[in-house]
Design a protein around this motif. Structure first.
Motif, PDB file in Angstrom:
ATOM      1  N   ARG A  13     -45.351 -61.439   5.980  1.00  0.00           N
ATOM      2  CA  ARG A  13     -45.358 -62.868   5.641  1.00  0.00           C
ATOM      3  C   ARG A  13     -44.085 -63.543   6.123  1.00  0.00           C
ATOM      4  O   ARG A  13     -44.116 -64.659   6.646  1.00  0.00           O
ATOM      5  CB  ARG A  13     -45.494 -63.062   4.123  1.00  0.00           C
ATOM      6  CG  ARG A  13     -46.824 -62.672   3.519  1.00  0.00           C
ATOM      7  CD  ARG A  13     -46.943 -63.247   2.112  1.00  0.00           C
ATOM      8  NE  ARG A  13     -48.015 -62.617   1.368  1.00  0.00           N
ATOM      9  CZ  ARG A  13     -47.849 -61.740   0.395  1.00  0.00           C
ATOM     10  NH1 ARG A  13     -46.613 -61.382   0.046  1.00  0.00           N
ATOM     11  NH2 ARG A  13     -48.875 -61.223  -0.244  1.00  0.00           N
ATOM     12  N   LEU A  14     -42.957 -62.859   5.922  1.00  0.00           N
ATOM     13  CA  LEU A  14     -41.671 -63.420   6.324  1.00  0.00           C
ATOM     14  C   LEU A  14     -41.597 -63.579   7.838  1.00  0.00           C
ATOM     15  O   LEU A  14     -41.071 -64.576   8.346  1.00  0.00           O
ATOM     16  CB  LEU A  14     -40.530 -62.541   5.827  1.00  0.00           C
ATOM     17  CG  LEU A  14     -39.107 -63.029   6.114  1.00  0.00           C
ATOM     18  CD1 LEU A  14     -38.879 -64.427   5.548  1.00  0.00           C
ATOM     19  CD2 LEU A  14     -38.082 -62.050   5.543  1.00  0.00           C
ATOM     20  N   LEU A  15     -42.120 -62.617   8.566  1.00  0.00           N
ATOM     21  CA  LEU A  15     -42.123 -62.692  10.028  1.00  0.00           C
ATOM     22  C   LEU A  15     -42.950 -63.888  10.498  1.00  0.00           C
ATOM     23  O   LEU A  15     -42.555 -64.606  11.434  1.00  0.00           O
ATOM     24  CB  LEU A  15     -42.672 -61.400  10.619  1.00  0.00           C
ATOM     25  CG  LEU A  15     -42.464 -61.198  12.122  1.00  0.00           C
ATOM     26  CD1 LEU A  15     -40.969 -61.105  12.439  1.00  0.00           C
ATOM     27  CD2 LEU A  15     -43.183 -59.938  12.595  1.00  0.00           C
ATOM     28  N   LYS A  16     -44.082 -64.119   9.861  1.00  0.00           N
ATOM     29  CA  LYS A  16     -44.921 -65.275  10.212  1.00  0.00           C
ATOM     30  C   LYS A  16     -44.186 -66.578   9.918  1.00  0.00           C
ATOM     31  O   LYS A  16     -44.255 -67.530  10.698  1.00  0.00           O
ATOM     32  CB  LYS A  16     -46.247 -65.217   9.444  1.00  0.00           C
ATOM     33  CG  LYS A  16     -47.180 -64.123   9.911  1.00  0.00           C
ATOM     34  CD  LYS A  16     -48.470 -64.104   9.092  1.00  0.00           C
ATOM     35  CE  LYS A  16     -49.399 -62.983   9.556  1.00  0.00           C
ATOM     36  NZ  LYS A  16     -50.641 -62.928   8.739  1.00  0.00           N
ATOM     37  N   ARG A  17     -43.510 -66.611   8.781  1.00  0.00           N
ATOM     38  CA  ARG A  17     -42.735 -67.808   8.430  1.00  0.00           C
ATOM     39  C   ARG A  17     -41.608 -68.043   9.440  1.00  0.00           C
ATOM     40  O   ARG A  17     -41.333 -69.170   9.834  1.00  0.00           O
ATOM     41  CB  ARG A  17     -42.143 -67.667   7.029  1.00  0.00           C
ATOM     42  CG  ARG A  17     -43.080 -68.049   5.901  1.00  0.00           C
ATOM     43  CD  ARG A  17     -43.417 -69.526   5.900  1.00  0.00           C
ATOM     44  NE  ARG A  17     -42.233 -70.353   5.641  1.00  0.00           N
ATOM     45  CZ  ARG A  17     -42.199 -71.662   5.855  1.00  0.00           C
ATOM     46  NH1 ARG A  17     -43.242 -72.298   6.352  1.00  0.00           N
ATOM     47  NH2 ARG A  17     -41.098 -72.359   5.587  1.00  0.00           N
ATOM     48  N   ARG A  18     -40.942 -66.963   9.863  1.00  0.00           N
ATOM     49  CA  ARG A  18     -39.894 -67.104  10.870  1.00  0.00           C
ATOM     50  C   ARG A  18     -40.442 -67.759  12.123  1.00  0.00           C
ATOM     51  O   ARG A  18     -39.818 -68.664  12.696  1.00  0.00           O
ATOM     52  CB  ARG A  18     -39.323 -65.728  11.228  1.00  0.00           C
ATOM     53  CG  ARG A  18     -38.213 -65.778  12.278  1.00  0.00           C
ATOM     54  CD  ARG A  18     -37.977 -64.437  12.940  1.00  0.00           C
ATOM     55  NE  ARG A  18     -39.056 -64.082  13.862  1.00  0.00           N
ATOM     56  CZ  ARG A  18     -39.076 -62.966  14.573  1.00  0.00           C
ATOM     57  NH1 ARG A  18     -38.090 -62.076  14.441  1.00  0.00           N
ATOM     58  NH2 ARG A  18     -40.089 -62.705  15.391  1.00  0.00           N
ATOM     59  N   ASN A  19     -41.615 -67.319  12.555  1.00  0.00           N
ATOM     60  CA  ASN A  19     -42.202 -67.859  13.771  1.00  0.00           C
ATOM     61  C   ASN A  19     -42.641 -69.311  13.602  1.00  0.00           C
ATOM     62  O   ASN A  19     -42.591 -70.092  14.551  1.00  0.00           O
ATOM     63  CB  ASN A  19     -43.371 -66.982  14.212  1.00  0.00           C
ATOM     64  CG  ASN A  19     -42.915 -65.609  14.675  1.00  0.00           C
ATOM     65  OD1 ASN A  19     -41.733 -65.408  14.973  1.00  0.00           O
ATOM     66  ND2 ASN A  19     -43.833 -64.652  14.739  1.00  0.00           N
ATOM     67  N   ALA A  31     -37.196 -65.517  20.933  1.00  0.00           N
ATOM     68  CA  ALA A  31     -36.809 -65.172  19.566  1.00  0.00           C
ATOM     69  C   ALA A  31     -37.963 -64.511  18.810  1.00  0.00           C
ATOM     70  O   ALA A  31     -37.746 -63.637  17.961  1.00  0.00           O
ATOM     71  CB  ALA A  31     -36.333 -66.413  18.828  1.00  0.00           C
ATOM     72  N   LYS A  32     -39.187 -64.921  19.123  1.00  0.00           N
ATOM     73  CA  LYS A  32     -40.354 -64.336  18.460  1.00  0.00           C
ATOM     74  C   LYS A  32     -40.542 -62.860  18.812  1.00  0.00           C
ATOM     75  O   LYS A  32     -41.183 -62.119  18.069  1.00  0.00           O
ATOM     76  CB  LYS A  32     -41.623 -65.106  18.843  1.00  0.00           C
ATOM     77  CG  LYS A  32     -41.762 -66.456  18.180  1.00  0.00           C
ATOM     78  CD  LYS A  32     -43.080 -67.091  18.607  1.00  0.00           C
ATOM     79  CE  LYS A  32     -43.267 -68.457  18.019  1.00  0.00           C
ATOM     80  NZ  LYS A  32     -44.550 -69.064  18.423  1.00  0.00           N
ATOM     81  N   LYS A  33     -39.992 -62.450  19.937  1.00  0.00           N
ATOM     82  CA  LYS A  33     -40.108 -61.052  20.358  1.00  0.00           C
ATOM     83  C   LYS A  33     -39.222 -60.137  19.519  1.00  0.00           C
ATOM     84  O   LYS A  33     -39.454 -58.923  19.455  1.00  0.00           O
ATOM     85  CB  LYS A  33     -39.729 -60.913  21.831  1.00  0.00           C
ATOM     86  CG  LYS A  33     -40.670 -61.628  22.798  1.00  0.00           C
ATOM     87  CD  LYS A  33     -40.170 -61.468  24.232  1.00  0.00           C
ATOM     88  CE  LYS A  33     -41.039 -62.233  25.217  1.00  0.00           C
ATOM     89  NZ  LYS A  33     -40.525 -62.113  26.621  1.00  0.00           N
TER      90      LYS A  33
END
Length: 321
Positions: free
Chosen positions: A242-248, A268-270
């Motif tokens: 969830r946190l990774l999705k929010r970061r993106n 950055a998404k990589k």
């Protein structure tokens, strides 16, 4: 649409919702007619001084030579000035939370219109449309709450609470500059994993200080503040995903606003999430001198020199206050 047009449109939507949103909008534009002035008077929407208790920080116990014995805390937080926070962190949090922060007053009219439209569709308060100033006010009230009833009142989904927040937000914006408000917000916000404030979060999440945060790290922390319990990386893979999705989402928003390029966002998404889970030091059980630590702790909790009541002495120990 000019400012007056926005307020009138907001007023019409407010009437449909049965709330005096027109009065809420007034402070951001300086007034737009007798009707709005009347609305403000009806709800008593005037600046109110916000009582801001000292933020709970880490208490560091040292020996006479300055060697650390232990740390105690209620909330793990290290308050730092704005100039010790990476510029990209400031950009990320403003982009996702309140992209017109430096342009509007205590309330963002456009954000409130969008939130109200969503609320009308849902039949409740689905979106808050809160500015960073309003969010800071909410955090102060929550941190100052002494009972569960007070905490629930600070979090309740009601227009009465929103009006009250606005009164305080107006007072805060009169008292502080935008930079000061942003600094206060980034120091009080909860990011998850037991980290309060951006300095503690940067260390807990990535093992760096807030001044050293990179673009993907800053976007991660900016994404965490919306729902830190749901995106707490310390709770396992689901929360980390969830946190990774929010970061993106934050990275996409920064690119949309032109704060970074699309290429920078894609790069950055990589990056992997990179959560380190740096242990939070504290308590006598983690001290190098556990027995002496217990002695010092008991002395503080029993000695009236550190507070007249047991509650005051515990606050002195755990809140550095």
């Amino acid at each position: 649409m000019n400012a007056t047009g926005k307020v009138l449109r907001l007023a019409a939507m407010g009437a449909a919702a049965g709330v005096l949103v027109a009065g809420i909008a007034l402070p951001a534009v300086g007034g737009a007619g007798v009707g709005l002035v009347s609305a403000v008077q009806d709800v008593g929407l005037e600046p109110r001084d916000l009582v801001e208790p000292p933020l709970a920080q880490v208490s560091v116990v040292q020996d006479v030579k300055g060697h650390e014995i232990a740390r105690f805390y209620e909330q793990y937080r290290e308050v730092v000035p704005l100039d010790q926070m990476a510029d990209i962190m400031k950009t990320a949090i403003i982009s996702i939370e309140d992209y017109r922060f430096y342009e509007h007053g205590p309330i963002d009219i456009e954000g409130t219109v969008r939130a109200l439209a969503k609320n009308l569709q849902s039949g409740g308060v689905a979106q808050g449309g809160s500015s960073i100033t309003q969010q800071y006010v909410k955090q102060v009230l929550l941190n100052a709450a002494q009972t569960e009833a007070e905490k629930n009142k600070a979090l309740e989904a009601s227009y009465a609470r929103k009006l009250n927040e606005l009164r305080y937000a107006m007072g805060v914006e009169q008292k502080y500059s935008k930079d000061q408000i942003l600094e206060k917000y980034l120091n009080i916000a909860y990011f998850g994993a037991g980290a309060y404030g951006v300095e503690a979060a940067a260390k807990r999440f990535f093992g760096v200080s807030a001044s050293e945060l990179t673009l993907p790290q800053a976007a991660t922390l900016a994404g965490a503040v919306q729902d830190p319990n749901a995106t707490d990386p310390n709770l396992g893979k689901t929360s980390r995903d969830r946190l990774l999705k929010r970061r993106n989402v934050v990275l996409d928003r920064m690119a949309e606003l032109g704060k970074i390029t699309k290429a920078q966002a894609a790069e950055a998404k990589k990056a992997r999430l990179g959560y380190k889970g740096t242990p939070l030091p504290g308590g006598c059980e983690s001290s190098t001198y556990p027995y002496f630590c217990v002695y010092v702790r008991n002395e503080i909790l029993s000695n009236p020199d550190f507070g007249k009541t047991a509650k005051q002495r515990l606050a002195f120990l755990n809140r550095a206050a």
